[in-house]
Design a protein around this motif. Sequence first.
Motif, PDB file in Angstrom:
ATOM      1  N   MET A   1       0.820  -1.215   0.000  1.00 43.23           N
ATOM      2  CA  MET A   1       0.000   0.000   0.000  1.00 43.23           C
ATOM      3  C   MET A   1       0.853   1.264   0.000  1.00 43.23           C
ATOM      4  N   GLY A   2       2.077   1.163   0.520  1.00 43.03           N
ATOM      5  CA  GLY A   2       2.950   2.331   0.576  1.00 43.03           C
ATOM      6  C   GLY A   2       2.531   3.338   1.618  1.00 43.03           C
ATOM      7  N   MET A   3       1.732   2.911   2.573  1.00 44.33           N
ATOM      8  CA  MET A   3       1.242   3.802   3.622  1.00 44.33           C
ATOM      9  C   MET A   3       1.189   3.061   4.949  1.00 44.33           C
ATOM     10  N   VAL A   4       1.211   3.828   6.037  1.00 44.76           N
ATOM     11  CA  VAL A   4       1.129   3.240   7.376  1.00 44.76           C
ATOM     12  C   VAL A   4      -0.294   2.767   7.638  1.00 44.76           C
ATOM     13  N   VAL A   5      -0.419   1.568   8.205  1.00 47.15           N
ATOM     14  CA  VAL A   5      -1.723   1.043   8.623  1.00 47.15           C
ATOM     15  C   VAL A   5      -1.809   1.196  10.137  1.00 47.15           C
ATOM     16  N   GLU A   6      -2.475   2.263  10.589  1.00 53.97           N
ATOM     17  CA  GLU A   6      -2.480   2.602  12.012  1.00 53.97           C
ATOM     18  C   GLU A   6      -3.138   1.522  12.876  1.00 53.97           C
ATOM     19  N   GLY A   7      -4.057   0.742  12.306  1.00 52.24           N
ATOM     20  CA  GLY A   7      -4.788  -0.235  13.091  1.00 52.24           C
ATOM     21  C   GLY A   7      -3.913  -1.317  13.697  1.00 52.24           C
ATOM     22  N   VAL A   8      -2.760  -1.596  13.075  1.00 52.12           N
ATOM     23  CA  VAL A   8      -1.881  -2.655  13.577  1.00 52.12           C
ATOM     24  C   VAL A   8      -1.309  -2.280  14.941  1.00 52.12           C
ATOM     25  N   ASN A   9      -0.642  -1.119  15.020  1.00 50.55           N
ATOM     26  CA  ASN A   9      -0.086  -0.679  16.300  1.00 50.55           C
ATOM     27  C   ASN A   9      -1.177  -0.339  17.308  1.00 50.55           C
ATOM     28  N   THR A  10      -2.300   0.192  16.812  1.00 49.34           N
ATOM     29  CA  THR A  10      -3.391   0.553  17.720  1.00 49.34           C
ATOM     30  C   THR A  10      -3.995  -0.684  18.368  1.00 49.34           C
ATOM     31  N   THR A  11      -4.034  -1.805  17.635  1.00 52.34           N
ATOM     32  CA  THR A  11      -4.532  -3.054  18.223  1.00 52.34           C
ATOM     33  C   THR A  11      -3.685  -3.440  19.434  1.00 52.34           C
ATOM     34  N   LYS A  12      -2.372  -3.327  19.291  1.00 47.75           N
ATOM     35  CA  LYS A  12      -1.476  -3.670  20.404  1.00 47.75           C
ATOM     36  C   LYS A  12      -1.676  -2.714  21.578  1.00 47.75           C
ATOM     37  N   ALA A  13      -1.737  -1.416  21.289  1.00 46.37           N
ATOM     38  CA  ALA A  13      -1.903  -0.425  22.356  1.00 46.37           C
ATOM     39  C   ALA A  13      -3.251  -0.583  23.055  1.00 46.37           C
ATOM     40  N   ALA A  14      -4.313  -0.807  22.286  1.00 49.26           N
ATOM     41  CA  ALA A  14      -5.648  -0.936  22.866  1.00 49.26           C
ATOM     42  C   ALA A  14      -5.770  -2.230  23.675  1.00 49.26           C
ATOM     43  N   TYR A  15      -5.157  -3.301  23.199  1.00 48.70           N
ATOM     44  CA  TYR A  15      -5.144  -4.569  23.944  1.00 48.70           C
ATOM     45  C   TYR A  15      -4.515  -4.360  25.327  1.00 48.70           C
ATOM     46  N   GLU A  16      -3.389  -3.664  25.358  1.00 51.01           N
ATOM     47  CA  GLU A  16      -2.711  -3.407  26.627  1.00 51.01           C
ATOM     48  C   GLU A  16      -3.524  -2.450  27.504  1.00 51.01           C
ATOM     49  N   LEU A  17      -4.159  -1.452  26.879  1.00 50.22           N
ATOM     50  CA  LEU A  17      -5.014  -0.523  27.626  1.00 50.22           C
ATOM     51  C   LEU A  17      -6.212  -1.234  28.237  1.00 50.22           C
ATOM     52  N   SER A  18      -6.786  -2.177  27.512  1.00 51.36           N
ATOM     53  CA  SER A  18      -7.954  -2.901  28.022  1.00 51.36           C
ATOM     54  C   SER A  18      -7.611  -3.670  29.293  1.00 51.36           C
ATOM     55  N   LYS A  19      -6.405  -4.185  29.365  1.00 55.14           N
ATOM     56  CA  LYS A  19      -5.970  -4.881  30.577  1.00 55.14           C
ATOM     57  C   LYS A  19      -5.744  -3.882  31.713  1.00 55.14           C
ATOM     58  N   GLU A  20      -5.182  -2.742  31.363  1.00 53.91           N
ATOM     59  CA  GLU A  20      -4.916  -1.696  32.351  1.00 53.91           C
ATOM     60  C   GLU A  20      -6.208  -1.172  32.979  1.00 53.91           C
ATOM     61  N   TYR A  21      -7.246  -0.999  32.152  1.00 54.32           N
ATOM     62  CA  TYR A  21      -8.513  -0.452  32.633  1.00 54.32           C
ATOM     63  C   TYR A  21      -9.513  -1.534  33.050  1.00 54.32           C
ATOM     64  N   GLY A  22      -9.166  -2.794  32.824  1.00 55.13           N
ATOM     65  CA  GLY A  22     -10.083  -3.874  33.173  1.00 55.13           C
ATOM     66  C   GLY A  22     -11.339  -3.881  32.326  1.00 55.13           C
ATOM     67  N   VAL A  23     -11.188  -3.588  31.028  1.00 58.61           N
ATOM     68  CA  VAL A  23     -12.322  -3.515  30.111  1.00 58.61           C
ATOM     69  C   VAL A  23     -12.303  -4.726  29.183  1.00 58.61           C
TER      70      VAL A  23
END
Length: 352
Positions: free
Chosen positions: A279-301
């Motif tokens: 695609m020649g472009m950044v796919v933000e969803g990849v890194n966001t999946t990792k960050a959100a997964y870790e956030l969900s554990k942090e917030y207990g969601v």
Amino acid sequence: MNISVIGTGSFGTSLAMVLLDNGHNVLMYGRNKEVVSEINNDHTNSRFLKNINLNAGIRATSDLNEAANHAELIVLAVPVKAIRSVSKELNQLLKELDKKVLVVHVAKGLELGTHMRVSDVIQEEMSDETMVDVCVLSGPSHAEEVALKAPTTVSTACRNPKSLQTVQDVFMNKYFRVYRNEDMTGVEIGGALKNIIALAIGVLHGLNFGDNAKAAIITRGLQEIARLGTKMGANPLTFLGLAGMGDLIVTATSMHSRNYRCGIMLAEGKTIDEAQAEMGMVVEGVNTTKAAYELSKEYGVEMPITDVLYKYLFNDISEEEAFYALMMREKTGETDKLEDLMEEQYKDWTRE
């Protein structure tokens, strides 16, 4: 106004066209000298906006100091991973120039490691000496359609009502409508997390799942976004608006969406790196999946779609295992846990 757009990607370029149509003096900044030269000489940006002719009034530079010196307002249109370094560099240049600017960012994601929202990263790197305020512009807005002046509606959010009004005035015109929103957390979380769901929908499409499955993931995905967002202090009603439901629908259903297309490529057997390179472009969803997964554990969601996609992307589980994990979850009510959470958070918002 004198406005500098930092980033010569598809959305930064399309916003430069909007701003020029609105009578502003627009200068774009990009690191790639070939792209900068093409914008200046050919009035095109074929790498990011194919078959689109740019207004000759748009100028570009590869000198960040020139862009900083030019600007009263700066539009940060770079990937999330570049936000911190670019903000830090701009802060130093603006200090040397002894000037302050209004900053509007359009990045949709969360910073890896810190899990910070983009506005918080900017505020951490830019000081009161150099920045009037930071605002976000987000919503259902494919760059390709904005560049063609197709009717588009977005939200802008900022904690300062005066700056919020300025951003609305600067960007709004007959084809690009801007609504004000005071919920920065909700607007940024909605814009970031919808990329996760779009990536998941792309995988389903690539595996030839039908519309029924896609509709279910979009609907349940919106609940996941709302659950984490409200825990982080967002107004739950934000997720029913442009930066929530609106952006989710457009990103999870269109081939314009790089996250959706990346999901399709992954289902076809490509690696993440191969898909992004194609695609020649950044796919933000990849890194966001990792960050959100870790956030969900942090917030207990509880975020089952994010959880499964994380394991699919980073723990190498198969499509069959991922599908089974989603479809064979425990029996529950459709709005269990969500109603109580949203009611509690809405009371907090209305009390304020």
